[in-house]
Motif scaffolding. Structure first.
Motif, PDB file in Angstrom:
ATOM      1  N   ASP A  13      11.012 -10.843  -1.542  1.00 11.69           N
ATOM      2  CA  ASP A  13      11.027 -10.569  -0.102  1.00 11.69           C
ATOM      3  C   ASP A  13       9.632 -10.705   0.490  1.00 11.69           C
ATOM      4  O   ASP A  13       9.477 -11.151   1.643  1.00 11.69           O
ATOM      5  CB  ASP A  13      11.574  -9.160   0.161  1.00 11.69           C
ATOM      6  N   MET A  60      10.334  -1.756   5.326  1.00 16.69           N
ATOM      7  CA  MET A  60      11.067  -2.932   4.875  1.00 16.69           C
ATOM      8  C   MET A  60      12.255  -2.497   4.006  1.00 16.69           C
ATOM      9  O   MET A  60      12.316  -1.346   3.558  1.00 16.69           O
ATOM     10  CB  MET A  60      10.127  -3.849   4.077  1.00 16.69           C
ATOM     11  N   VAL A  69       9.508  -2.694  -2.541  1.00 18.65           N
ATOM     12  CA  VAL A  69       9.875  -3.955  -1.901  1.00 18.65           C
ATOM     13  C   VAL A  69       9.960  -5.043  -2.965  1.00 18.65           C
ATOM     14  O   VAL A  69       9.077  -5.159  -3.814  1.00 18.65           O
ATOM     15  CB  VAL A  69       8.836  -4.340  -0.828  1.00 18.65           C
ATOM     16  N   LEU A 128      14.159  -1.508   0.977  1.00 16.17           N
ATOM     17  CA  LEU A 128      13.674  -1.013  -0.311  1.00 16.17           C
ATOM     18  C   LEU A 128      14.774  -1.137  -1.362  1.00 16.17           C
ATOM     19  O   LEU A 128      15.954  -0.989  -1.080  1.00 16.17           O
ATOM     20  CB  LEU A 128      13.230   0.447  -0.180  1.00 16.17           C
TER      21      LEU A 128
END
Length: 407
Positions: free
Chosen positions: A324, A295, A320, A297
């Motif tokens: 999000d 994902m 993360v 970062l």
């Protein structure tokens, strides 16, 4: 020579008198007021009204009036507040003991009450002395991680603070005019603190104040270093400073190790561990560490600050963003509160809740690495929470489950 403490002749120290007591009282007036305010601020940082998992004082009633949404700016807010609270509390111990010594004859005054005003003064003195000893003793024990008292420290210290401060305010109202008069005049008034037949002095009152001040300075110098890194931290001989888990990028203080929390390697392995994220209408996703790393970062420089008073400088976290993760389970706009649950098997704060403003902050992360390396088990591998300005215990380690929604 009188053998009973109820006799005025029993107390013979020539140092006792309204001037010495007034000087010590003025110092405590300022210091204890700061302690009380920083204590309330520290308690508010836990967001105790957010969720029962955070609230250690469910029956606080009107005493919860000051609680507010804890901010995320400045990011060092809790570090500064708790550093002041703990360092000042320890520094004031010699002043408190000297003040109690200076007024101890009053505890044995007969008759117990000569008038209504005198009765109120005696009651405020009992609340003041008992509350002060209770607050300082439980505070020091908590700093040293010695939980010898029954029940939760948070509950006992919270209610004890209100009892103590009630006696403190009553005592200040009753004694401030006299204290001001004693400090201004050159000749000391005679009262029941002045011994009727004093012994020969071995030190002056100013010498006694220098002695008390030297003790406070010594405690300050051997405590304040826990708020800093490098050589200064090693000067904090009387403070726990947190556990130092080795050298390298992960070699900064922690509060509890993975072994202490009951974290097993089998539960945090790549094959076994999954982060469960629950959101709107029960929408649920399960993410491996590899999927989290895939994902977007983000990085944030944030400290760790503990309720015991120690803290670290800013560490460089990467992971993360919490907002999000909230978006993955249906909260595309403003994110809600979140309940975070850990793999931790024992100890307090296995679960912790955070407010929506903390989740929404772009620096609030589910951290996967720190200072350029993967988290170690002691720092929360495979993933941990890091939020600006939050107490260390709310930065949950070994995260297993996150539930977004109004709490």
């Amino acid at each position: 020579m009188a053998r009973s403490p109820f006799s005025p002749a029993f107390w013979r120290s020539p140092l006792r008198g309204p001037w010495l007591t007034s000087v010590l009282g003025v110092v405590l007036l300022g210091g204890i007021t700061v302690l009380f305010v920083t204590g309330l601020v520290s308690y508010a940082a836990y967001n105790p009204n957010l969720s029962p998992v955070n609230d250690q004082t469910p029956d606080k009633g009107i005493f919860g009036f000051y609680l507010f949404s804890w901010p995320t700016d400045p990011h060092w807010l809790y570090r500064l507040n708790q550093g002041i609270h703990v360092t000042l509390g320890i520094t004031l111990i010699p002043v408190l003991l000297a003040k109690l010594w200076s007024v101890v004859p009053k505890l044995f005054t007969l008759p117990p009450a000569r008038s209504l005003a005198h009765a109120l003064e005696r009651i405020s003195l009992l609340l003041l002395v008992g509350g002060a000893l209770f607050e300082f003793v439980t505070g020091v024990l908590n700093i040293q991680l010695d939980y010898l008292f029954p029940g939760s420290f948070y509950t006992l210290h919270f209610y004890g603070a209100w009892v103590f401060f009630a006696g403190f305010v009553a005592h200040v109202v009753l004694k401030t005019p006299m204290a001001w008069r004693n400090l201004r005049q050159l000749r000391e008034e005679k009262n029941d603190l002045v011994p009727p037949s004093p012994a020969e002095p071995t030190v002056s009152r100013r010498g006694a104040l220098w002695f008390v001040g030297g003790g406070s300075l010594l405690l300050f110098l051997t405590t304040v270093g826990q708020n800093f890194d490098g050589a200064l931290r090693r000067t904090a001989l009387l403070a726990p400073r947190g556990t130092e888990p080795g050298d390298g990028p992960n070699g900064f203080q922690i509060n509890k190790t993975a072994a202490y929390a009951g974290i097993r390697d089998a539960d945090t392995s790549e094959e076994a561990w999954r982060l469960v994220v629950v959101g709107r209408d029960g929408r649920t996703v399960r993410l491996s560490r590899a999927e989290l790393l895939a994902m977007p970062l983000h990085s944030a420089a944030l400290p760790i600050a503990c309720v015991e008073g120690w803290s670290t400088s800013d560490q460089w976290w990467r992971g993360v963003r919490l907002r999000d993760l909230a978006a993955l389970v249906g909260y595309d706009g403003d994110p809600p509160d979140v309940l975070v649950e850990s793999l931790q098997q024992r100890g307090a704060f296995r679960r912790a809740a955070m407010r929506a403003n903390q989740v929404a902050d772009s620096r609030s992360l589910l951290a996967l690495s720190v200072n350029g390396e993967d988290l170690t088990p002691d720092h929360g591998y495979p993933a941990r929470i890091i939020v600006p300005a939050a107490p260390g215990v709310l930065n949950t380690k070994w995260v297993a489950r996150m539930t977004f929604g109004d709490l």
